[in-house]
Design a protein around this motif. Sequence first.
Motif, PDB file in Angstrom:
ATOM      1  N   LYS A 180     -16.009 -17.098  -2.010  1.00  0.00           N
ATOM      2  CA  LYS A 180     -17.262 -16.439  -2.413  1.00  0.00           C
ATOM      3  C   LYS A 180     -18.302 -17.468  -2.857  1.00  0.00           C
ATOM      4  CE  LYS A 180     -15.211 -12.063  -3.858  1.00  0.00           C
ATOM      5  NZ  LYS A 180     -14.742 -11.278  -4.998  1.00  0.00           N
ATOM      6  N   SER A 181     -17.826 -18.417  -3.619  1.00  0.00           N
ATOM      7  CA  SER A 181     -18.720 -19.461  -4.132  1.00  0.00           C
ATOM      8  C   SER A 181     -19.315 -20.274  -2.986  1.00  0.00           C
ATOM      9  CB  SER A 181     -17.923 -20.360  -5.090  1.00  0.00           C
ATOM     10  OG  SER A 181     -18.638 -21.538  -5.356  1.00  0.00           O
ATOM     11  N   ASN A 182     -18.438 -20.625  -2.033  1.00  0.00           N
ATOM     12  CA  ASN A 182     -18.902 -21.409  -0.883  1.00  0.00           C
ATOM     13  C   ASN A 182     -19.917 -20.615  -0.055  1.00  0.00           C
ATOM     14  OD1 ASN A 182     -17.268 -23.496  -1.630  1.00  0.00           O
ATOM     15  ND2 ASN A 182     -15.797 -23.276   0.028  1.00  0.00           N
ATOM     16  N   PHE A 183     -19.638 -19.333   0.077  1.00  0.00           N
ATOM     17  CA  PHE A 183     -20.551 -18.498   0.857  1.00  0.00           C
ATOM     18  C   PHE A 183     -21.923 -18.422   0.182  1.00  0.00           C
ATOM     19  CE2 PHE A 183     -22.297 -14.236   1.872  1.00  0.00           C
ATOM     20  CZ  PHE A 183     -22.525 -14.457   3.220  1.00  0.00           C
ATOM     21  N   PHE A 184     -21.895 -18.249  -1.114  1.00  0.00           N
ATOM     22  CA  PHE A 184     -23.151 -18.178  -1.860  1.00  0.00           C
ATOM     23  C   PHE A 184     -23.928 -19.487  -1.713  1.00  0.00           C
ATOM     24  CE2 PHE A 184     -25.639 -18.957  -5.723  1.00  0.00           C
ATOM     25  CZ  PHE A 184     -26.444 -17.829  -5.736  1.00  0.00           C
ATOM     26  N   ASP A 185     -23.230 -20.589  -1.884  1.00  0.00           N
ATOM     27  CA  ASP A 185     -23.873 -21.904  -1.755  1.00  0.00           C
ATOM     28  C   ASP A 185     -24.433 -22.098  -0.352  1.00  0.00           C
ATOM     29  OD1 ASP A 185     -23.191 -22.388  -4.342  1.00  0.00           O
ATOM     30  OD2 ASP A 185     -21.566 -23.810  -3.899  1.00  0.00           O
ATOM     31  N   ALA A 186     -23.662 -21.677   0.645  1.00  0.00           N
ATOM     32  CA  ALA A 186     -24.111 -21.841   2.030  1.00  0.00           C
ATOM     33  C   ALA A 186     -25.393 -21.044   2.267  1.00  0.00           C
ATOM     34  CB  ALA A 186     -23.014 -21.377   2.982  1.00  0.00           C
ATOM     35  N   LYS A 187     -25.411 -19.852   1.719  1.00  0.00           N
ATOM     36  CA  LYS A 187     -26.607 -19.018   1.885  1.00  0.00           C
ATOM     37  C   LYS A 187     -27.833 -19.677   1.258  1.00  0.00           C
ATOM     38  CE  LYS A 187     -26.783 -14.613   1.086  1.00  0.00           C
ATOM     39  NZ  LYS A 187     -26.533 -13.266   0.516  1.00  0.00           N
ATOM     40  N   VAL A 188     -27.641 -20.192   0.085  1.00  0.00           N
ATOM     41  CA  VAL A 188     -28.759 -20.853  -0.610  1.00  0.00           C
ATOM     42  C   VAL A 188     -29.251 -22.043   0.195  1.00  0.00           C
ATOM     43  CG1 VAL A 188     -29.401 -22.142  -2.682  1.00  0.00           C
ATOM     44  CG2 VAL A 188     -28.007 -20.079  -2.883  1.00  0.00           C
ATOM     45  N   ILE A 189     -28.305 -22.802   0.709  1.00  0.00           N
ATOM     46  CA  ILE A 189     -28.693 -23.976   1.507  1.00  0.00           C
ATOM     47  C   ILE A 189     -29.468 -23.545   2.745  1.00  0.00           C
ATOM     48  CG2 ILE A 189     -27.756 -25.838   2.959  1.00  0.00           C
ATOM     49  CD1 ILE A 189     -25.425 -25.982   0.899  1.00  0.00           C
ATOM     50  N   LEU A 190     -28.979 -22.520   3.397  1.00  0.00           N
ATOM     51  CA  LEU A 190     -29.648 -22.058   4.617  1.00  0.00           C
ATOM     52  C   LEU A 190     -31.024 -21.480   4.298  1.00  0.00           C
ATOM     53  CD1 LEU A 190     -26.628 -20.446   6.513  1.00  0.00           C
ATOM     54  CD2 LEU A 190     -27.852 -22.537   7.125  1.00  0.00           C
ATOM     55  N   GLN A 191     -31.139 -20.758   3.203  1.00  0.00           N
ATOM     56  CA  GLN A 191     -32.442 -20.218   2.795  1.00  0.00           C
ATOM     57  C   GLN A 191     -33.445 -21.339   2.601  1.00  0.00           C
ATOM     58  OE1 GLN A 191     -31.223 -18.077  -0.655  1.00  0.00           O
ATOM     59  NE2 GLN A 191     -30.885 -16.135   0.439  1.00  0.00           N
ATOM     60  N   ARG A 192     -32.972 -22.364   1.941  1.00  0.00           N
ATOM     61  CA  ARG A 192     -33.880 -23.494   1.678  1.00  0.00           C
ATOM     62  C   ARG A 192     -34.189 -24.251   2.971  1.00  0.00           C
ATOM     63  NH1 ARG A 192     -34.449 -23.799  -3.748  1.00  0.00           N
ATOM     64  NH2 ARG A 192     -32.765 -22.894  -4.974  1.00  0.00           N
ATOM     65  N   ALA A 193     -33.205 -24.326   3.836  1.00  0.00           N
ATOM     66  CA  ALA A 193     -33.433 -25.022   5.106  1.00  0.00           C
ATOM     67  C   ALA A 193     -34.440 -24.263   5.958  1.00  0.00           C
ATOM     68  CB  ALA A 193     -32.107 -25.163   5.852  1.00  0.00           C
ATOM     69  N   VAL A 194     -34.319 -22.959   5.961  1.00  0.00           N
ATOM     70  CA  VAL A 194     -35.262 -22.136   6.732  1.00  0.00           C
ATOM     71  C   VAL A 194     -36.662 -22.292   6.156  1.00  0.00           C
ATOM     72  CG1 VAL A 194     -35.935 -19.756   7.255  1.00  0.00           C
ATOM     73  CG2 VAL A 194     -33.558 -20.472   7.535  1.00  0.00           C
ATOM     74  N   THR A 195     -36.748 -22.227   4.853  1.00  0.00           N
ATOM     75  CA  THR A 195     -38.037 -22.391   4.184  1.00  0.00           C
ATOM     76  C   THR A 195     -38.661 -23.739   4.541  1.00  0.00           C
ATOM     77  OG1 THR A 195     -37.191 -21.077   2.364  1.00  0.00           O
ATOM     78  CG2 THR A 195     -39.152 -22.378   1.926  1.00  0.00           C
ATOM     79  N   ASN A 196     -37.834 -24.734   4.504  1.00  0.00           N
ATOM     80  CA  ASN A 196     -38.307 -26.082   4.814  1.00  0.00           C
ATOM     81  C   ASN A 196     -38.801 -26.173   6.253  1.00  0.00           C
ATOM     82  OD1 ASN A 196     -38.821 -28.696   4.028  1.00  0.00           O
ATOM     83  ND2 ASN A 196     -36.830 -29.451   4.747  1.00  0.00           N
ATOM     84  N   SER A 197     -38.044 -25.556   7.151  1.00  0.00           N
ATOM     85  CA  SER A 197     -38.428 -25.584   8.563  1.00  0.00           C
ATOM     86  C   SER A 197     -39.727 -24.831   8.787  1.00  0.00           C
ATOM     87  CB  SER A 197     -37.332 -24.956   9.416  1.00  0.00           C
ATOM     88  OG  SER A 197     -36.210 -25.766   9.410  1.00  0.00           O
ATOM     89  N   LEU A 198     -39.864 -23.706   8.085  1.00  0.00           N
ATOM     90  CA  LEU A 198     -41.094 -22.925   8.223  1.00  0.00           C
ATOM     91  C   LEU A 198     -42.293 -23.716   7.728  1.00  0.00           C
ATOM     92  CD1 LEU A 198     -39.816 -19.391   7.125  1.00  0.00           C
ATOM     93  CD2 LEU A 198     -40.539 -20.107   9.413  1.00  0.00           C
ATOM     94  N   LYS A 199     -42.083 -24.460   6.664  1.00  0.00           N
ATOM     95  CA  LYS A 199     -43.169 -25.297   6.129  1.00  0.00           C
ATOM     96  C   LYS A 199     -43.632 -26.293   7.168  1.00  0.00           C
ATOM     97  CE  LYS A 199     -42.685 -25.534   1.121  1.00  0.00           C
ATOM     98  NZ  LYS A 199     -42.227 -26.386   0.013  1.00  0.00           N
ATOM     99  N   ILE A 200     -42.642 -26.917   7.796  1.00  0.00           N
ATOM    100  CA  ILE A 200     -42.958 -27.923   8.817  1.00  0.00           C
ATOM    101  C   ILE A 200     -43.666 -27.264   9.997  1.00  0.00           C
ATOM    102  CG2 ILE A 200     -41.925 -29.558  10.456  1.00  0.00           C
ATOM    103  CD1 ILE A 200     -39.676 -29.919   8.301  1.00  0.00           C
ATOM    104  N   ALA A 201     -43.166 -26.064  10.338  1.00  0.00           N
ATOM    105  CA  ALA A 201     -43.778 -25.339  11.450  1.00  0.00           C
ATOM    106  C   ALA A 201     -45.220 -24.975  11.138  1.00  0.00           C
ATOM    107  CB  ALA A 201     -42.962 -24.086  11.741  1.00  0.00           C
ATOM    108  N   ASN A 202     -45.441 -24.542   9.909  1.00  0.00           N
ATOM    109  CA  ASN A 202     -46.798 -24.193   9.488  1.00  0.00           C
ATOM    110  C   ASN A 202     -47.710 -25.402   9.544  1.00  0.00           C
ATOM    111  OD1 ASN A 202     -46.174 -21.547   9.058  1.00  0.00           O
ATOM    112  ND2 ASN A 202     -45.664 -21.817   6.882  1.00  0.00           N
ATOM    113  N   GLN A 203     -47.181 -26.538   9.113  1.00  0.00           N
ATOM    114  CA  GLN A 203     -47.983 -27.768   9.127  1.00  0.00           C
ATOM    115  C   GLN A 203     -48.364 -28.137  10.557  1.00  0.00           C
ATOM    116  OE1 GLN A 203     -45.596 -30.624   7.080  1.00  0.00           O
ATOM    117  NE2 GLN A 203     -45.967 -29.697   5.072  1.00  0.00           N
ATOM    118  N   ASN A 204     -47.433 -27.899  11.498  1.00  0.00           N
ATOM    119  CA  ASN A 204     -47.709 -28.217  12.902  1.00  0.00           C
ATOM    120  C   ASN A 204     -48.776 -27.309  13.485  1.00  0.00           C
ATOM    121  OD1 ASN A 204     -45.906 -30.282  12.875  1.00  0.00           O
ATOM    122  ND2 ASN A 204     -44.206 -29.032  13.654  1.00  0.00           N
ATOM    123  N   PHE A 205     -48.757 -26.014  13.012  1.00  0.00           N
ATOM    124  CA  PHE A 205     -49.795 -25.094  13.462  1.00  0.00           C
ATOM    125  C   PHE A 205     -51.147 -25.484  12.876  1.00  0.00           C
ATOM    126  CE2 PHE A 205     -46.317 -22.148  14.576  1.00  0.00           C
ATOM    127  CZ  PHE A 205     -46.732 -21.858  15.867  1.00  0.00           C
TER     128      PHE A 205
END
Lengths: 196, 510
Positions: free
Chosen positions: A171-196
């Motif tokens: 459960k702990s690993n799953f929660f951590d993985a989700k948080v990491i992925l959320q932040r990774a998606v956010t980060n990618s979106l930021k980069i995508a926005n900057q490119n636009f």
Amino acid sequence: MAIITINRNPDDLLEQSKELIQACINGNRHSQSRLYKQFAPKMFAVCMRYSKNREEAEDIMQEGFVQVFKSLHNFKYAGSFEGWVRKIMVYCAIQHYRSRSKMHRIVDIETIPIEQTCKEDILDRLQKKELLEMVQALSPAYRMVFNLYVFEGMKHREIAEHLGISEGTSKSNFFDAKVILQRAVTNSLKIANQNF
Amino acid sequence: MDKDLQDIEDLFYSALNDNEENPSPKAWGEVDNQLDKESVISIKKKYTSVKRIAILLLLLLGISVYELNKIYDRNNFAENKKPDSINQKKSTQSFDKISKETTGNVSGQPAGSNSWKNMPKGNETLPDSLNYQQELADEVYEKNNEKKYLKEKYLVQSSPSKKRIWKNQLVFDSSKKLSLTSEPFVRSAVKNENPADDNRSFADYNNNKEYQQIPYYKSLQNELAENMILESKDSIDIKNSYQLLITSEANIFNTGNSNVAENKKKNTETLSRFSITPFFSPDIAWYRLQDENVNNQAANAIDIERDEKHEFSSTYGVLADYRLNKQWGLQSGVTLSNINIITEPEIIYAQPDNSGNVKYRVNNSSGYGYILPSFSSKPGIGDSLYAFTSTHSLRYIGIPISVTYSFIKNKFTLGAKMGVSANFLTKAKLETSVEKGPDNSVEIVNNIHGLKKAYFSGLAGISIDFKINKRIALAFAPSMRFALIPINKNALVKSYPMSFGSSVGLKIEL
């Protein structure tokens, strides 16, 4: 003009593939090659999710297909053949993880803020490849738990049994993985926005 | 925080679940190669059981051929040596006739005595039965293989019982045979009215050169003179006939059976029901590994088989043999076997053990163990260590029970055995050398999880014993031991220990 309809239903595919499966059981290498070609793309995608790169995914898939051909005589035609093959691939990935992978965290989950956005928007702006890379970038322990929970629909108790960890750890690993992925998606979106 | 990002697993599921990716073209080539290897391994494994059955069948076939050959030789020899069956029958009939007549005589019917009155002395004019007996006696005396002949004859005659005669058991009671043969003659204890006649008759026979040459004649004469009591009405001829009959018959049985007895005594001296064999056997040991579950554990067996190497293994103990008959016997005892296996360097990971404490788990073919080095006493889940080598040792006490088959060939006793053994785990030790900075740290635990407390194994082998003296023989026994059930459960793989050993020991007959 003739219209060729390709039935992609796995059960129908199973019916069509019965002879092919039997030929594979008999050791016909040409039939085995055909079966491989039929299922390799989907299975490779599965293996990619459980691996950190293509090479590792190919290793898992190769092991998986060898097991598929070795175990074909155990297939009772009781369910989806594709599901059966996929299950073997997942088990091979688990085995691969248990025997070889070195678990380490690659992202500090506290450093990246989460951006607020919607799923459709994300899918529009991020390619599948990027999402796959995010999963691959997870540590092996997180990646395994995330994949088994999300894509295979396993319960944490089952995951714990398969990985030799406690249910709490899963459960702990799953929660951590989700948080990491959320932040990774956010980060990618930021980069995508900057490119636009 | 947005709900879609909170449920990010749905995002990834919808994006990646039905995703497809093309692997590199060389991937199929790798699978193809693997399948080739697997098919070779599968054939090897497939024929393992066939090979075992073939070896057992060969052993049984060998034993059967040997036995049949022995029976054939014996029959053939007896057929060649003994008089033809008609003559034999005639002799027997004549002898029976004589017996009947003499019996009648003793019981007070004088008519029977007439047939003996005119019986001339000497070989040529003797009745058929007596001719046969004398010929046989002469042959026994003259030929060097008399012992063998009479032994074979005796064995054929005594067939089918052919009971094994054991130590301290009277081999053949010649006096009983003699007394049975001469019973009609001695039954009536009437004193001879004219002892001089008796003396003369014996004196005549003492002068008979042919009978002087019969072995044991002299000694038998004395015995017969003491035992034989003739009736007063018996003529000298009848007395002589009685004497001749008894002497020749006694000689045959006594000579033959004393030889048989002598030969058998030689054998029985070397064979007793019980023997013990302390032995030591250096073993070539290996595991037959089987995946616990073909779907998720398949790679374990292959990986472990590749990464592990069996070190020196041995078996020693004491075996006790109990002979059921000449060839067959039972064997049991106590054995102590050691198995040592070394694992190649690997990375080990920290996991919670059965009690929830996080330790480094070391997997091997026998099971798994947890180590907790002093320099890393509180590892987190997933922490790793580099293990240079990992050695695990198992010790089992075995109680075998086997059926043995053996036969004697001069000073050698050749045999085969087949049986099962119950093996009880007495020690399981795991020794792991782990990385500790520039040095290594050796961690030892005396508990390997997943091992069963006992398992059963089969055993088959041959034995060659070389007789050093009456009681002690040097025993050499190559044998194969194979587990019938796995030694572990809930481990990565099912392990079936196999070993081939050549034991050397001293067989001591009790």
